[in-house]
Motif scaffolding. Structure first.
Motif, PDB file in Angstrom:
ATOM      1  N   THR A 155      -4.390   6.895  -1.072  1.00  0.00           N
ATOM      2  CA  THR A 155      -3.647   5.673  -0.772  1.00  0.00           C
ATOM      3  C   THR A 155      -4.049   4.594  -1.761  1.00  0.00           C
ATOM      4  O   THR A 155      -5.237   4.307  -1.932  1.00  0.00           O
ATOM      5  CB  THR A 155      -3.930   5.198   0.661  1.00  0.00           C
TER       6      THR A 155
ATOM      7  N   THR B  16       0.897   5.689  -0.299  1.00  0.00           N
ATOM      8  CA  THR B  16       0.168   6.950  -0.217  1.00  0.00           C
ATOM      9  C   THR B  16       0.902   7.990  -1.041  1.00  0.00           C
ATOM     10  O   THR B  16       2.075   8.281  -0.779  1.00  0.00           O
ATOM     11  CB  THR B  16       0.033   7.428   1.232  1.00  0.00           C
TER      12      THR B  16
ATOM     13  N   ALA C  25       0.841  -1.203   0.000  1.00  0.00           N
ATOM     14  CA  ALA C  25       0.000   0.000   0.000  1.00  0.00           C
ATOM     15  C   ALA C  25       0.874   1.249   0.000  1.00  0.00           C
ATOM     16  O   ALA C  25       1.842   1.346   0.768  1.00  0.00           O
ATOM     17  CB  ALA C  25      -0.918  -0.011   1.208  1.00  0.00           C
TER      18      ALA C  25
ATOM     19  N   THR D  27      -2.551  -2.310  -6.624  1.00  0.00           N
ATOM     20  CA  THR D  27      -3.397  -1.439  -7.441  1.00  0.00           C
ATOM     21  C   THR D  27      -2.569  -0.875  -8.598  1.00  0.00           C
ATOM     22  O   THR D  27      -1.453  -0.401  -8.383  1.00  0.00           O
ATOM     23  CB  THR D  27      -3.964  -0.288  -6.594  1.00  0.00           C
TER      24      THR D  27
ATOM     25  N   ALA E 109      -4.111   0.775  -2.667  1.00  0.00           N
ATOM     26  CA  ALA E 109      -4.015  -0.532  -2.016  1.00  0.00           C
ATOM     27  C   ALA E 109      -2.958  -1.385  -2.703  1.00  0.00           C
ATOM     28  O   ALA E 109      -2.487  -1.071  -3.801  1.00  0.00           O
ATOM     29  CB  ALA E 109      -5.379  -1.228  -2.049  1.00  0.00           C
TER      30      ALA E 109
END
Length: 270
Positions: free
Chosen positions: A120, A97, A95, A125, A122
């Protein structure tokens, strides 16, 4: 009948004043295509090396997670800039940000009026999208205020709170800057002597000394039509139309209230 003709002429004048502004604000497809073909494909690593981009152009760059990526763009009085960024992440990652920050020509961080400035992503992603819409750029402001002013603006894109395993992973970025022309509703009675562009003070001094060296200017990018410095806005058009309508209303009111004829005289002693 005369009042009706005058009102029709005023409405026609209003349409002619508004139509050119609407036509100028919509770029042609050929202009957009040529602008994207000249878009930069790299980003700077600091304020001084920020890559210059024009509004309406999508800039791309490759980097590594943990890097600071910088771009710069011009914004003039009456504009409300919106910065959009898309980060393409590697197939496998934890993850992350990501955050986008915008600074003005004095390197003051400008707050976003709305938009997802921090997001953010995941794990695994493929991409994350960010956006920041600034407040309307003012032609003039008090020295103690933090209002956005005409000049160069900087975009900084970076990931925050990365894990050690994600540091250095390759990422791809796309940044696009656009703006909405707010017009006379944001006009103020005042303007800056010069836009907040890096090196403008050095350039002004060189011009005063008669020097032809322009290499001291750190940012040469400016709006297509040049810096307006807030001297013109559609507020002047609306003010003139409002004055004309007020004059017509006065003439119409006088015509309706003066009566159909002269008052009859009452004989003395009656």
């Amino acid at each position: 009948m005369r009042i009706t003709r005058a009102l029709s002429a005023s409405l026609l004048m209003l349409g002619l004043a508004v139509a050119p502004a609407a036509a100028d604000s919509s770029p042609t497809p050929s202009d957009s295509a040529s602008a994207d073909s000249d878009a930069p494909t790299q980003a700077g690593t600091s304020f001084r090396t920020a890559t210059e981009i024009e509004q309406g152009t999508t800039a791309t760059a490759s980097g590594s997670a943990g890097d600071y990526l910088y771009w710069s763009f011009p914004a003039d009085a009456g504009q409300r800039p919106t910065v959009e960024a898309t980060v393409k992440l590697p197939e496998a990652h934890a993850a992350q940000t990501w955050q986008i920050d915008v600074y003005d020509g004095l390197r003051r961080r400008q707050s976003c009026q709305y938009g997802a400035q921090t997001r953010t992503a995941a794990a695994d992603t493929p991409s994350v999208a960010l956006a920041c819409t600034l407040r309307t750029v003012r032609a003039w402001s008090e020295t103690w205020a933090n209002d956005p002013l005409p000049g160069t603006y900087y975009v900084r894109l970076t990931a925050v709170g990365l894990t050690t395993a994600d540091l250095g992973l390759p990422v791809g970025t796309e940044v696009r800057v656009g703006s909405k022309d707010i017009g006379g509703s944001a006009a103020v009675d005042g303007s800056l002597a010069e836009p907040l562009v890096p090196g403008i003070a050095v350039k002004s001094k060189a011009e005063d000394d008669g020097s032809k060296d322009s290499s001291a200017v750190l940012s040469a990018i400016e709006p297509e039509d040049g810096w307006s410095s807030g001297w013109w806005s559609d507020r002047w058009v609306w003010t003139a139309i409002g004055g004309a309508l007020a004059a017509l209303a006065g003439v119409g009111g006088y015509t309706l209230t003066r009566g159909s004829g002269r008052p009859s005289r009452i004989p003395p002693g009656a």
